[in-house]
Design an enzyme around this catalytic site. Sequence first.
Site, PDB file in Angstrom:
ATOM      1  N   GLU A  49       0.866  -1.170   0.000  1.00  0.00           N
ATOM      2  CA  GLU A  49       0.000   0.000   0.000  1.00  0.00           C
ATOM      3  C   GLU A  49       0.906   1.223   0.000  1.00  0.00           C
ATOM      4  OE1 GLU A  49      -2.614  -0.423   3.376  1.00  0.00           O
ATOM      5  OE2 GLU A  49      -2.803   1.746   3.479  1.00  0.00           O
ATOM      6  N   ASP A  60      -3.956  10.084  10.272  1.00  0.00           N
ATOM      7  CA  ASP A  60      -2.687   9.469  10.622  1.00  0.00           C
ATOM      8  C   ASP A  60      -2.162   9.936  11.967  1.00  0.00           C
ATOM      9  OD1 ASP A  60      -1.970   7.630   8.516  1.00  0.00           O
ATOM     10  OD2 ASP A  60      -2.011   9.376   7.197  1.00  0.00           O
TER      11      ASP A  60
END
Lengths: 262, 404
Positions: A49, A60
């Site tokens: 990914e 994140d």
Amino acid sequence: MSALAEVFDACQAEGRVPLVGYLPVGYPDVPTSLAAMRVLVEAGCDIVEIGPPYSDPVLDGPVIQHAAAKALEGGVKVDDAFAAVRAVAEAGAVPVVMSYANLMLQRGWSRFAADLKAAGGAGVITPDLTPDAAPEWVEAAREEGVDTIFLVAPSTTRERMRLTCDASTGFVYATPLMGVTGERAALGDAAQRVVSEARAAGAARVCIGVGVSTGAQATEIAGFADGVIVGTAFVRALGDEGDLERLRAKVTELAEGVRAAR
Amino acid sequence: MTGSLQEAPGPYFGEFGGRFVPEALMAALDELTDAYDKARIDPEFTRELERLAREYTGRPSIITEVPRFAAHCGGARVLLKREDLNHTGSHKINNVLGQALLTKRLGKSRVIAETGAGQHGVATATAAALMGLECVIYMGEEDTERQSLNVARMRLLGAEVIPVATGTRTLRDAINEAFRDWVANVETTNYVFGTAAGPHPFPAMVRDFQRVISVESRAQMLELGGLPDAVLACVGGGSNAIGSFDAFLDDAGVRLIGCEAAGDGVETGRHAATLTGGRPGILHGSMSYILQDEDGQTQPSHSISAGLDYPGVGPEHTWLSSIGRAEYWPVTDAEAMEAFRLLTRTEGILPAIESAHALAGAIRLGRELGPGSTLLVTLSGRGDKDVEQAARWFEMLPEGEGDA
């Protein structure tokens, strides 16, 4: 059959689930990040990914935020993500991209899908784009034959679970905990619950991401999910100094963990 | 009333707005939308909000005519809508009281908020103290330095202030961090968003809570003899401006002018004038205009005013700009500070540096329209928080303390 479906089937034939490894392109610099992705493939990731860094990564945690910021300081471009897709495909794993929405919108939904396809990419994971928010993206991806991989969370309602699983192709990305990316000590029951809810809503393959950082966790997750996604632990192992051997050791641990299940 | 532009419900304003957020937040946004839709038509909710506005905020806020300032505006008549006189010193309290009441309705015990200049943080900390809610404020580290007085105010009010050291260390990073907190704590926590941006329902809801500004000022102007030729307000995310415009949207003869922060000048690249220098994109949950590079990376913004130092803008403003109903003018740091000095010296009113951008717009427009015109300017906040920064700008600090 899509490249993702093929790799899931191939792993199943080996009696295991795939390991999905995430790395941001450009961290700590573009060439090292491509070398790191090759290490992921060599050490046992079936799917890689690739994250084009974004200036405002709201989903994140600190480790990936730091990596993205450093990559952007180094001048990484979205174009570099497509170069990384090529590198991963050449190394023999299936490349997918995980991109925040504005980077896709600025390139153009159709052009993003077409560029990914041309580079040999299989699909796109969209952390801040749900299927109802961008029908244009789903349409563009279908046209190119690119998989649309959406996220589900413990807070996802039954109605939205169905909507999201219906719109997802390749696999459904399930986050077992509420919160941003990063390592977590315990995942167990919550992960199992979100996987079974997604399956009940019709998802064919459900991978668990967010929080997985050890071989033991990978073994546990691989016992009930269709794939294990690891990001932060790999980014941390690579580090600012671009330590490929430390990364290789971590990937090997997780790959063995996945293979130890059942 | 078909064809009215007022109180547009969202989630889309033309092609702008929407909801571009992680799936993990969707349930919370649906829950908030639902609670708000019920509350807005519940007489008990509106009664309580009106009571707080009257007895706590001090509404209605007055209109002050400023003839000595107007002498510098080409002979135009200039009136100020005095949001600076609200409790806590800005328009932010209007929105915060509404969202804090909603938090109670949702049965949540904790609020989080982002803040730039600190005014929204102070207002949120105030409402949390009033209603017994736990409160965490995210503030860019650079902003905590340039607005240290407001940091102390929030802490005195019992809020935890978390300086955000990532990215550009300003409002935009504070919003990112608040979203991350919300994703992790959504069960107990409500995000009290400070401006008319972000994902639905925030742009429409914040506008509704700020709409009181123009509902009052429109009636006040009619009482004073008629509608103004123009309404001016500063625009960062755009909450005071959208609140100042809404009740005038259907008055075709009233020009609506949002004053964006042009920093060192739009041509220098060091600015925060999003509608002047940006283009369409997705940031912080909605489609609007943003300052960004070719790839779509958000560009750092710059303004002397922390409250306007934001590379995005609320989607309803982008829509009003696209249909030509409102104009958006860039105002530089230097122009804003000159207007700040003028209002202070001629009228004894110390404006927030944010609001001084709207005053600078009035100087420009007054000189264009000349005598006989009437300008209504929203003074969104008071300048107490800006004293040190202004003193430094005008080199008024004692020797040895003025260099920074």
